[in-house]
Scaffold this motif. Structure first.
Motif, PDB file in Angstrom:
ATOM      1  N   THR A   1      -9.385  -5.445  -4.388  1.00 31.39           N
ATOM      2  CA  THR A   1      -8.980  -4.630  -3.267  1.00 31.39           C
ATOM      3  C   THR A   1      -7.519  -4.922  -2.947  1.00 31.39           C
ATOM      4  OG1 THR A   1      -9.556  -4.066  -0.980  1.00 31.39           O
ATOM      5  CG2 THR A   1     -10.006  -6.327  -1.638  1.00 31.39           C
TER       6      THR A   1
ATOM      7  N   CYS B   1       0.853  -1.196   0.000  1.00 38.56           N
ATOM      8  CA  CYS B   1       0.000   0.000   0.000  1.00 38.56           C
ATOM      9  C   CYS B   1       0.879   1.232   0.000  1.00 38.56           C
ATOM     10  CB  CYS B   1      -0.916  -0.009   1.232  1.00 38.56           C
ATOM     11  SG  CYS B   1      -2.162   1.294   1.165  1.00 38.56           S
TER      12      CYS B   1
ATOM     13  N   TYR C   1      -4.325   2.540  11.741  1.00 39.08           N
ATOM     14  CA  TYR C   1      -5.242   1.528  12.246  1.00 39.08           C
ATOM     15  C   TYR C   1      -5.375   0.333  11.301  1.00 39.08           C
ATOM     16  CZ  TYR C   1      -8.569   3.370   8.868  1.00 39.08           C
ATOM     17  OH  TYR C   1      -9.172   3.744   7.707  1.00 39.08           O
TER      18      TYR C   1
ATOM     19  N   GLY D   1      -9.960  -5.222   2.251  1.00 38.23           N
ATOM     20  CA  GLY D   1     -11.220  -4.767   2.867  1.00 38.23           C
ATOM     21  C   GLY D   1     -12.376  -4.840   1.919  1.00 38.23           C
TER      22      GLY D   1
ATOM     23  N   ILE E   1     -18.389   3.640   8.338  1.00 40.10           N
ATOM     24  CA  ILE E   1     -18.121   2.238   8.687  1.00 40.10           C
ATOM     25  C   ILE E   1     -17.707   2.142  10.150  1.00 40.10           C
ATOM     26  CG2 ILE E   1     -16.591   0.267   8.166  1.00 40.10           C
ATOM     27  CD1 ILE E   1     -16.407   1.364   5.314  1.00 40.10           C
TER      28      ILE E   1
ATOM     29  N   ASN F   1      -7.673   3.605  -2.166  1.00 42.33           N
ATOM     30  CA  ASN F   1      -7.501   4.816  -1.349  1.00 42.33           C
ATOM     31  C   ASN F   1      -7.516   6.064  -2.216  1.00 42.33           C
ATOM     32  OD1 ASN F   1      -4.865   5.057  -2.462  1.00 42.33           O
ATOM     33  ND2 ASN F   1      -3.968   3.897  -0.758  1.00 42.33           N
TER      34      ASN F   1
ATOM     35  N   ASP G   1     -10.873   9.038   5.377  1.00 46.34           N
ATOM     36  CA  ASP G   1     -11.364   9.150   6.748  1.00 46.34           C
ATOM     37  C   ASP G   1     -11.430  10.588   7.239  1.00 46.34           C
ATOM     38  OD1 ASP G   1     -11.585   6.377   6.905  1.00 46.34           O
ATOM     39  OD2 ASP G   1      -9.480   6.172   7.502  1.00 46.34           O
TER      40      ASP G   1
ATOM     41  N   THR H   1     -12.036  -1.243  -4.620  1.00 47.80           N
ATOM     42  CA  THR H   1     -11.873  -0.426  -3.412  1.00 47.80           C
ATOM     43  C   THR H   1     -10.455   0.118  -3.425  1.00 47.80           C
ATOM     44  OG1 THR H   1     -13.401  -1.795  -2.135  1.00 47.80           O
ATOM     45  CG2 THR H   1     -11.924  -0.412  -0.887  1.00 47.80           C
TER      46      THR H   1
ATOM     47  N   VAL I   1     -14.142   5.290   7.920  1.00 50.54           N
ATOM     48  CA  VAL I   1     -14.141   4.539   9.180  1.00 50.54           C
ATOM     49  C   VAL I   1     -14.176   5.574  10.306  1.00 50.54           C
ATOM     50  CG1 VAL I   1     -12.878   2.925  10.646  1.00 50.54           C
ATOM     51  CG2 VAL I   1     -12.835   2.644   8.158  1.00 50.54           C
TER      52      VAL I   1
ATOM     53  N   TYR J   1     -15.746   0.933  13.211  1.00 48.27           N
ATOM     54  CA  TYR J   1     -14.344   0.537  13.389  1.00 48.27           C
ATOM     55  C   TYR J   1     -14.315  -0.885  13.971  1.00 48.27           C
ATOM     56  CZ  TYR J   1      -9.524   1.556  15.056  1.00 48.27           C
ATOM     57  OH  TYR J   1      -8.175   1.574  15.309  1.00 48.27           O
ATOM     58  N   MET J   2     -13.610  -1.790  13.286  1.00 47.13           N
ATOM     59  CA  MET J   2     -13.641  -3.210  13.686  1.00 47.13           C
ATOM     60  C   MET J   2     -12.310  -3.653  14.303  1.00 47.13           C
ATOM     61  SD  MET J   2     -15.605  -4.869  10.400  1.00 47.13           S
ATOM     62  CE  MET J   2     -14.701  -4.015   9.124  1.00 47.13           C
TER      63      MET J   2
ATOM     64  N   GLY K   1      -4.371  -4.392   0.587  1.00 51.22           N
ATOM     65  CA  GLY K   1      -3.335  -3.444   0.155  1.00 51.22           C
ATOM     66  C   GLY K   1      -4.005  -2.356  -0.690  1.00 51.22           C
TER      67      GLY K   1
ATOM     68  N   MET L   1      -5.961  -5.399   8.401  1.00 53.35           N
ATOM     69  CA  MET L   1      -6.851  -5.272   7.245  1.00 53.35           C
ATOM     70  C   MET L   1      -6.081  -5.182   5.937  1.00 53.35           C
ATOM     71  SD  MET L   1     -10.110  -5.148   6.797  1.00 53.35           S
ATOM     72  CE  MET L   1     -11.566  -4.242   6.324  1.00 53.35           C
ATOM     73  N   SER L   2      -4.949  -4.469   5.949  1.00 59.86           N
ATOM     74  CA  SER L   2      -4.222  -4.275   4.685  1.00 59.86           C
ATOM     75  C   SER L   2      -3.752  -5.607   4.111  1.00 59.86           C
ATOM     76  CB  SER L   2      -3.040  -3.335   4.873  1.00 59.86           C
ATOM     77  OG  SER L   2      -2.117  -3.906   5.770  1.00 59.86           O
TER      78      SER L   2
ATOM     79  N   SER M   1     -11.609   5.143  -0.107  1.00 59.18           N
ATOM     80  CA  SER M   1     -11.525   5.262   1.345  1.00 59.18           C
ATOM     81  C   SER M   1     -10.949   6.622   1.710  1.00 59.18           C
ATOM     82  CB  SER M   1     -10.621   4.160   1.912  1.00 59.18           C
ATOM     83  OG  SER M   1     -11.119   2.908   1.503  1.00 59.18           O
TER      84      SER M   1
END
Ligand code: SAM
Length: 330
Positions: free
Chosen positions: A69, A25, A31, A330, A190, A100, A124, A98, A163, A192-193, A71, A325-326, A122
């Motif tokens: 998706t 990425c 996060y 995602g 979304i 960034n 934030d 998906t 997120v 936060y998980m 990375g 997640m990366s 994405s």
């Protein structure tokens, strides 16, 4: 044409695969990536040929929808060629991405030419300094240019994934919501998980979908629920006269596992039937052994049969899933 449905053990059919094309990425979101994490080299991740063979097997099992998706998928070279070839597969009805958005301004035209018609971006925060704090990179302007390029070329819908993290960006909920009154954007807040065993997630940082909707409706009049036109797990709302939509994805406070129709394939070729479960099945081995499609299909069936009824993580989770997640996608 009759298509055999890929059924799990809980009466759900799987028709949607999310494929991570890289674990690399160009951002370092605090996060989403661990401070140090292992990245696979090129020979360890699935080649485009292997991805295409896998998708053909999945189509034979009833999958008709693919999301790419990472990375960051756009750091992998020639992604447009993979999309064009996925588009040529009979039985694939929907391809999405998906991203960034950092490289989207540059790549929007080739992606569109390859047949991509919708993207999730994405983002934030709308604040440049904060963006750099969260992502480790001063690329806010590039992402904004990527969003503008996506709207200008006609991707529909353009969804922005936000997120929401308490004390980080929850003061921007109204600013994001207000964007929907100006642009045909779908802002998807979304929850936060707890992903990544060494991640910074903490139960107190999570803002629930209900709190997000309350924050908007107590400040802006007329927020009303609407029916989702494009599917997906988000509960959708609209502000009066707005061209855009506001969605909340409540994977933690009110999960939607009973309607889950998806599986995930990591860049290193592991099939995860549930985002939040670390139970993985090795597809790469079968793909590299040049196994017969029926052998690959067997691995998929085994993974899907083992898909749990619910993800089992709660807002007060003490357990997190192991991968960040990366490295899942995602
Ligand atoms: N690089 C692409 C991007 O930024 O969209 C694709 C991969 S990124 C892992 C996909 C999404 O996962 C991003 O929207 C990111 O914010 C989200 N994400 C990462 N960690 C998360 C977490 N703990 N809870 C909820 N969403 C998370």
């Amino acid at each position: 044409m009759f298509k055999p449905a890929l059924q799990d053990g809980h009466n759900r059919s799987v028709s949607y695969v999310r494929i991570s094309v890289t674990d690399r990425c160009n951002l370092r979101c605090n996060y989403c990536t661990a401070p140090t994490f292992f990245q696979h080299n090129r020979t360890q991740i699935l080649s485009y040929e292997e991805i295409l063979r896998l998708v053909k097997v999945l189509v034979g099992l009833g999958v008709d929808k693919v999301r790419l998706t990472g990375g960051e998928p756009l750091v992998r070279r020639h992604l447009d060629s993979l999309i064009a070839r996925l588009n040529d597969i009979d039985g694939i009805n929907d391809i999405s991405l998906t991203t960034n958005g950092v490289l989207l301004e540059k790549l929007a035209v080739p992606l569109w030419a390859a047949g991509l018609r919708r993207v999730n971006i994405s983002l934030d925060t709308l604040n440049r300094q904060r963006f750099e704090q969260v992502t480790g990179r001063d690329y806010f302007k590039r992402v904004r240019a990527g969003i503008e390029a996506a709207l200008a070329i006609g991707f529909t819908p353009v969804k922005l994934n936000v997120v929401v993290m308490r004390g980080v960006n929850d003061d921007e909920i109204l600013d994001f919501a207000a964007l929907t009154t100006k642009y045909p954007l779908h802002i998807r807040f979304i929850e936060y998980m707890p992903i990544g065993s060494s991640s910074i997630w903490n139960p107190a940082d999570m803002v629930s979908g209900a709190q997000i909707i309350k924050a908007i409706s107590s400040e802006i009049a007329g927020l009303e629920p609407v029916v989702a036109e494009f599917g997906g797990p988000a509960r959708l709302y609209r502000l009066p006269g707005a061209p855009g939509r506001i969605g909340v994805i409540t994977a933690m406070s009110s999960h939607f596992c009973d309607s889950c129709n998806r599986i995930r394939v990591t860049a290193d070729g592991r099939l995860r039937a549930c985002l939040l479960s670390d139970n993985e099945f090795d597809l790469k081995e079968a793909l590299r052994a040049d196994a017969d499609p029926s052998r690959i299909a067997e691995v998929v069936r085994l993974a899907v049969a083992a898909k749990s009824a619910e993800h089992g993580l709660s807002c007060n989770a003490t357990r997190k899933c192991a991968r960040v997640m990366s490295t899942i996608g995602g």
